[in-house]
Design an enzyme around this catalytic site. Structure first.
Site, PDB file in Angstrom:
ATOM      1  CG  ASP A  49     -10.793 -36.372   6.467  1.00 55.24           C
ATOM      2  OD1 ASP A  49     -11.802 -37.092   6.381  1.00 55.24           O
ATOM      3  OD2 ASP A  49      -9.628 -36.814   6.632  1.00 55.24           O
ATOM      4  CG  ASP A  60     -19.214 -18.098  16.250  1.00 57.04           C
ATOM      5  OD1 ASP A  60     -19.145 -19.120  16.944  1.00 57.04           O
ATOM      6  OD2 ASP A  60     -18.401 -17.156  16.332  1.00 57.04           O
ATOM      7  CD  GLU A  89     -21.885 -19.022  20.607  1.00 59.59           C
ATOM      8  OE1 GLU A  89     -21.205 -19.617  21.441  1.00 59.59           O
ATOM      9  OE2 GLU A  89     -21.377 -18.319  19.720  1.00 59.59           O
TER      10      GLU A  89
HETATM   11  C1  GLC Z   1     -18.309 -19.120  19.589  1.00 61.44           C
HETATM   12  C2  GLC Z   1     -17.770 -20.483  19.208  1.00 61.44           C
HETATM   13  C3  GLC Z   1     -16.387 -20.626  19.761  1.00 61.44           C
HETATM   14  C4  GLC Z   1     -15.514 -19.560  19.134  1.00 61.44           C
HETATM   15  C5  GLC Z   1     -16.107 -18.163  19.357  1.00 61.44           C
HETATM   16  C6  GLC Z   1     -15.464 -17.136  18.470  1.00 61.44           C
HETATM   17  O1  GLC Z   1     -18.466 -18.990  20.951  1.00 61.44           O
HETATM   18  O2  GLC Z   1     -18.646 -21.476  19.636  1.00 61.44           O
HETATM   19  O3  GLC Z   1     -15.857 -21.891  19.526  1.00 61.44           O
HETATM   20  O4  GLC Z   1     -14.237 -19.601  19.682  1.00 61.44           O
HETATM   21  O5  GLC Z   1     -17.481 -18.114  19.070  1.00 61.44           O
HETATM   22  O6  GLC Z   1     -15.832 -17.309  17.139  1.00 61.44           O
END
Ligand code: GLC
Ligand code: MG
Length: 562
Positions: free
Chosen positions: A52, A222, A289
């Site tokens: 948490d 993300d 990412e």
């Molecule tokens: C990215 C995150 C992963 C997630 C995916 C969908 O790759 O790192 O954990 O499941 O996006 O949001």
């Protein structure tokens, strides 16, 4: 992910280079070090077996003592937790098992009070299908929120076009209320938002401003590759490629031309940067990412350095533990991402196999990897537990909590075991190992959401803090050194030639101060000619003679030039 099945990409040999130094003051984030917290598995203060936010606050002293400067916190927002927070149902709300908004504010304040920074994980590509926006959107085609998502009529009983999701199979899902298909880049309960809709885009950027106003220092973004898709819904062309890789997201026999790395996503990176630039004291940053060629990665960062401040350079996840590999990586990154681009060095995260388990769970190797990561030019990212050498757990696909692994659970386990990457993300998400008490000190409950790795008596924070020779001590010392050295934070790096086989050497310098890093990646002793400096730091057995440096097996050092 399927891309995890791939073995290493061979890199082309490029010439070495060193970059001219600039005197301009660099923003703080170019010199920072990042510690990723996956809150569900970090520290549980209320005994429900789930980590948490209070747990994060209580462990800030540990993160600070380790030497990390910035925290990246994986999602804690309201969510049905189908993908453990990567399916958000309220971008301003907090999932009750983690805490509440007041706790988030308290966390930001506590981090800043320690002179540290914190960035949140923003899932902008999709929401949860439980998000009120989607619940509205699916009501009917004329609903004002309908166009906030990507909808199309089917072709008879078939999906609108051939687009495949990133997890395999069609990314189109029929909704029986809307009587249309919606598009999902990832899993079916994660409908993609429609960034062609200006109202939605503004609403999402306002969600970012909401947290920026509360003082967050930036965001990890993300699956940012998937933000835009083609508004004319052209079919993706055929490609003879099954498994996507770090540098090439095509796969499942498709060139993802219309669904991944769309030119409008590059432009959106600039728009997002402009939002961050609204906040100056202190400046904020975003790390994306994204997967793709170096050119694609540069486009995300903006040709004028006006896009995302950084992106993950995931190709390094396929590293070979060899000097030649790391030499080539340094040269490639310097050539492809010269200053003011900022490389990133990441060897594991909550989706990928733990880094030490890519090196036979060998602590000697993990120490050298840390030496490389903390002294190269770039921002290092460390995933919780990596600093104590937490190993990949073994959790069979059939027992997976990870919904992606459940999708793959029909793959026979022995085939999954042969893959160089893990298909079950639970294996890298087991609870943080703090000490040798119940549940490794993660929780007072012995019923934790994922099992604790049973090696926790041997591998845990308390033990490594007592042991002056532990991996954690190496992280702490290197982070301290990096913080106090302008040379290690400088914008130059020079790879040294003519090293013995399997030895890597490079230099970092600033204002007349030069540090030489030498790493022996082999189990054999090596001698390196020359020595005009004093030993600043060493790992393993090393010896400085008058004109020679001796390195024992898996030894490394930093020399400061006289
Ligand atoms: C990215 C995150 C992963 C997630 C995916 C969908 O790759 O790192 O954990 O499941 O996006 O949001
Ligand atoms: Mg999208």
């Amino acid at each position: 992910m399927i891309k995890q099945l791939l073995t290493a990409t061979m890199l082309l040999l490029v010439s070495m280079c060193s970059i001219a130094q600039s005197n301009k003051a660099e923003p703080w984030y170019t010199a920072t070090t990042v510690y990723q917290i996956y809150p569900r598995s970090f520290y549980d203060t209320d005994g429900d077996g789930i980590g948490d936010l209070k747990g994060v606050i209580e462990k800030l002293d540990y993160i600070k003592a380790s030497g990390f400067e910035t925290i990246w916190l994986s999602p804690f927002f309201s969510s049905p937790q189908m993908d453990f927070g990567y399916d958000i149902s309220d971008y301003r709300g907090v999932a009750p098992e983690y805490g509440d908004t007041a706790m988030v504010t308290q966390l930001i304040t506590a981090v800043h009070a320690k002179g540290m920074k914190i960035v949140f994980d923003m899932v902008m590509n999709h929401t949860s299908d439980q998000h009120p926006w989607f619940q509205e959107a699916r009501k009917s085609k004329d609903n004002p929120k309908h166009d906030w998502y990507v909808w199309q009529d089917g072709k008879g009983k078939r999906p609108p076009n051939n687009w495949k999701s990133q997890t395999g199979g069609s990314g189109w899902h029929y909704d029986s209320v809307a009587h249309q298909y919606y598009w999902a880049s990832f899993l079916s309960f994660q409908p993609d938002l429609n960034y062609h809709n200006p109202e939605m885009k503004t609403a999402m950027l306002d969600n970012l401003r909401y947290w920026l106003d509360k003082g967050v220092d930036g965001f990890r973004l993300d699956i940012f590759n998937s933000i835009y898709e083609d508004s004319a819904f052209h079919n993706n062309p055929f490609a003879l490629k099954v498994v996507p890789s770090e540098t090439n997201p095509n796969g499942f026999f498709q060139k993802m031309k219309y669904t991944i790395n769309h030119p409008q996503s590059f432009a959106f990176a600039n728009e997002l940067r402009a939002v961050l630039e609204e906040y100056k004291y202190p400046p904020r940053f975003a790390v994306g990412e994204v997967f793709g060629s170096h050119e694609v990665l540069r486009q995300f960062m903006g040709e004028g350095h006006d896009g995302l401040n950084m992106v993950f350079l995931f190709e390094i996840l396929d590293f070979k533990f060899k000097a030649k590999y790391f030499c080539k990586v340094l040269q490639t990154f310097e050539k492809e991402f010269p200053h003011p681009y900022m490389p990133t060095y990441v060897f594991s995260n909550h989706d990928r196999k733990r880094s030490i388990s890519r090196m036979d769970n060998d602590t000697r190797k993990a120490k050298l990897l840390a030496l490389f990561q903390m002294t190269a030019r770039g921002v290092p990212f460390t995933y919780q537990g990596e600093e104590i050498g937490m190993e990949q757990a073994y959790i069979p696909l059939k027992q997976a909590k990870d919904i992606l692994a459940q999708k793959y659970s029909r793959i026979p386990q022995f085939i999954a075991n042969m893959s160089s990457e893990s298909l079950n993300r639970d294996e890298c998400r087991t609870p943080m190992q703090w000490d040798s008490t119940t549940s490794a000190g993660f929780s007072i409950s012995s019923n934790t959401w994922l099992p604790v790795n049973n090696n926790y008596h041997r591998i845990n924070v308390a033990a490594e803090q007592r042991d002056s020779n532990s991996l954690w001590q190496v992280y702490r010392q290197l982070l301290q050194l990096r913080k106090s050295s302008k040379a290690l934070q400088s914008d130059t790096i020079t790879v040294l030639k003519k090293m013995p086989k399997n030895v890597l050497a490079f230099q970092r310098s600033n204002a007349g101060e030069t540090y030489t890093v030498i790493i022996n990646f082999s189990k054999k002793r090596k001698n390196v000619d020359g020595n005009e400096g004093s030993l600043l730091y060493s790992i393993g057995n090393t010896k400085l003679q008058t004109d020679q440096i001796e390195l024992g097996p898996y030894a490394g050092l930093i020399i400061k030039s006289n």
